[in-house]
Design an enzyme around this catalytic site. Structure first.
Site, PDB file in Angstrom:
ATOM      1  N   ASP A  99      13.825  -6.856  -6.435  1.00 53.02           N
ATOM      2  CA  ASP A  99      13.842  -5.396  -6.250  1.00 53.02           C
ATOM      3  C   ASP A  99      12.968  -4.897  -5.102  1.00 53.02           C
ATOM      4  O   ASP A  99      12.076  -5.586  -4.622  1.00 53.02           O
ATOM      5  CB  ASP A  99      13.432  -4.700  -7.558  1.00 53.02           C
ATOM      6  CG  ASP A  99      12.100  -5.216  -8.111  1.00 53.02           C
ATOM      7  OD1 ASP A  99      11.714  -6.358  -7.808  1.00 53.02           O
ATOM      8  OD2 ASP A  99      11.437  -4.464  -8.847  1.00 53.02           O
ATOM      9  N   GLU A 167      10.805  -6.393 -10.970  1.00 54.18           N
ATOM     10  CA  GLU A 167       9.394  -6.834 -10.966  1.00 54.18           C
ATOM     11  C   GLU A 167       8.473  -5.649 -10.771  1.00 54.18           C
ATOM     12  O   GLU A 167       7.417  -5.572 -11.403  1.00 54.18           O
ATOM     13  CB  GLU A 167       9.155  -7.891  -9.883  1.00 54.18           C
ATOM     14  CG  GLU A 167       7.777  -8.545  -9.949  1.00 54.18           C
ATOM     15  CD  GLU A 167       6.656  -7.692  -9.390  1.00 54.18           C
ATOM     16  OE1 GLU A 167       5.547  -7.754  -9.935  1.00 54.18           O
ATOM     17  OE2 GLU A 167       6.883  -6.940  -8.431  1.00 54.18           O
ATOM     18  N   HIS A 400       3.358  -2.314  -0.022  1.00 54.98           N
ATOM     19  CA  HIS A 400       3.635  -0.987  -0.594  1.00 54.98           C
ATOM     20  C   HIS A 400       3.343   0.138   0.404  1.00 54.98           C
ATOM     21  O   HIS A 400       3.023   1.243  -0.015  1.00 54.98           O
ATOM     22  CB  HIS A 400       2.849  -0.753  -1.902  1.00 54.98           C
ATOM     23  CG  HIS A 400       3.356  -1.580  -3.049  1.00 54.98           C
ATOM     24  ND1 HIS A 400       3.354  -1.153  -4.357  1.00 54.98           N
ATOM     25  CD2 HIS A 400       3.896  -2.818  -3.080  1.00 54.98           C
ATOM     26  CE1 HIS A 400       3.853  -2.093  -5.142  1.00 54.98           C
ATOM     27  NE2 HIS A 400       4.189  -3.116  -4.388  1.00 54.98           N
TER      28      HIS A 400
HETATM   29 ZN    ZN Z   1       5.876  -7.804  -5.194  1.00 54.83          ZN
HETATM   30 ZN    ZN Z   2       5.002  -4.756  -5.335  1.00 52.60          ZN
END
Ligand code: ZN
Ligand code: ZN
Length: 429
Positions: A99, A167, A400
């Site tokens: 994902d 995840e 991220h």
């Molecule tokens: Zn990851």
């Molecule tokens: Zn992550």
């Protein structure tokens, strides 16, 4: 022996060491990385959010099938498993996640994601980006599958190549196991995974024996009061002031109540209350994340949060708060014996200086779930940074972020080499 036979023998004698060398995982990865980069770029340009990994799972399944694995899809949602069988022997599970994240990509790369999708958490649309490197993990698994399928003379046993959904929401590993992954495909003797390490040099392998990432829980607190006019506070029970006191009180759990040698984090990540300058609201909501290693500390923190929330409300004469704790995922514990066995293999395969021991982290990961029933697990890190980019401090070396940009080729080569060599070690004939 006739002349041509002698010649053939000579040729074989000369070529035999070359053939062995060509089948060496690091050499194979160098030779084949260019065939894998387009797959990486395609995955990067077409990310899907957690629980929506339809096309991603389809592509990974197609590639694993093409490599020679028997693939089953739809396990625990969009999860899949490709099985490579090669006689009697141990059973090894290798996992990738599938994902991506709700982030609008800002790398400006030619293969950057332009995907926008419905926001699963609310109104409007969100961007989607592989900002956690799961595209690299998938490409790595495909490379490892191809290598192991092409070099069956070097190992014996069964390999489960697992594509795990969701995840980022720490749901997918549990969903796959609850859907009978181990009952249907056999409980593995070992489970391995890698995760990109954005801050480490591209092509390095990072390892940590024991706890490597933390248990993660969320706590939702609704602080209750009695609202009224902002100019008449004496007629109210102000939940904003109560929440402010609670936030500070929560910070004393780790600093004053938990053994200082036990790692723990309590973070208030969101606070929502009120609508206007001069209105005292009825309630105020807090959203917390709690990270721990030890189960005892985990219990202790949850108890302390509830205690403080109730105590502060009582001290202000307010109604008791609502405290809802959700245990999301357990800590990842890398089996020390497995780490000890594989680190020398990594050193040999990617180079002594490129294998580094790293400290544990309080981030979380649901790979630990694959340890269910006592399966020894090991997740290692794969560096993706370049020195020049690291100096920019622009987020290109952080996970991220909209600017995360891994150095793909060296990372893929090292990842495939390390994972394939680990498989050869664990499944040696
Ligand atoms: Zn990851
Ligand atoms: Zn992550």
């Amino acid at each position: 022996m006739n002349h041509s036979k002698t010649l053939r023998c000579l040729v074989l004698l000369v070529l035999a060491p070359l053939a062995a060398w060509a089948a060496d995982p690091a050499k194979w990865a160098e030779d084949h990385v260019d065939q894998l980069v387009p797959i990486y770029q395609h995955l990067h340009a077409n990310p899907e959010l957690s629980l929506h990994e339809v096309e991603t799972a389809r592509l990974v399944a197609k590639e694993l099938r093409a490599a020679g694995a028997a693939v089953t899809t739809g396990i625990g949602g969009h999860g899949l498993v490709g099985v490579l069988e090669n006689g009697d022997g141990k059973r090894l599970l290798i996992r990738t996640d599938l994902d991506a994240l709700p982030i609008v990509e800002e790398t400006g790369l030619p293969y950057a994601s332009r995907v926008r999708t419905e926001n699963p958490e609310g109104d409007g649309t969100v961007g989607v980006m592989h900002a956690c490197g799961h595209d690299l993990h998938m490409t790595n698994l495909i490379g490892v599958a191809r290598y192991l399928a092409e070099n069956r003379d070097r190992w014996r046993g069964t390999i489960l190549l697992v594509g795990q959904p969701a995840e980022e929401r720490v749901l997918g590993a549990k969903a796959m196991l609850d859907d009978g992954l181990y009952e249907r495909f056999g409980k593995p003797d070992f489970a391995l995974a890698l995760h990109v390490a954005a801050e480490l040099p591209a092509g390095t392998i990072a390892h940590r024996a024991g706890f490597s990432s933390a248990a993660s829980d969320v706590v939702d607190i609704v602080v209750r009061g009695a609202g009224g006019h902002g100019a008449r506070p004496h007629t109210t029970k102000d939940p904003i002031v109560q929440a402010a006191q609670l936030i500070l009180a929560l910070q004393t759990i780790v600093s004053r109540q938990i053994d200082p040698v036990e790692p723990a984090v309590v973070t208030v990540g969101a606070i929502h209350g009120g609508t206007k300058h001069n209105i005292i609201p009825d309630t105020c909501e807090l959203k917390l994340t709690v990270r721990t290693y030890s189960e005892a500390v985990r219990d202790q923190i949850h108890e302390a949060i509830a205690q403080r929330a109730a105590g502060i409300a009582e001290s202000m004469g307010a109604p008791p708060p609502e405290v809802r704790a959700t245990r999301q995922v357990d800590a990842v514990f890398n089996e020390p014996a497995l780490v000890e066995r594989l680190v020398p293999v990594f050193r040999r395969e990617v180079g002594e200086t490129r294998v580094i021991e790293v400290p544990p982290s309080m981030t979380s990961e649901d790979f630990g779930v694959f340890g269910r029933g006592g399966v020894p697990i090991f997740m290692f890190g794969l560096g993706t940074a370049t020195a020049e980019r690291f100096k920019l401090r622009d987020g290109s070396c952080s996970l991220h972020t909209p600017r995360y940009q891994p150095e793909v080729r060296p990372a893929l080569v090292a990842g495939i080499a390390a994972m394939s060599a680990a498989a050869l070690e664990l499944l040696a004939p």
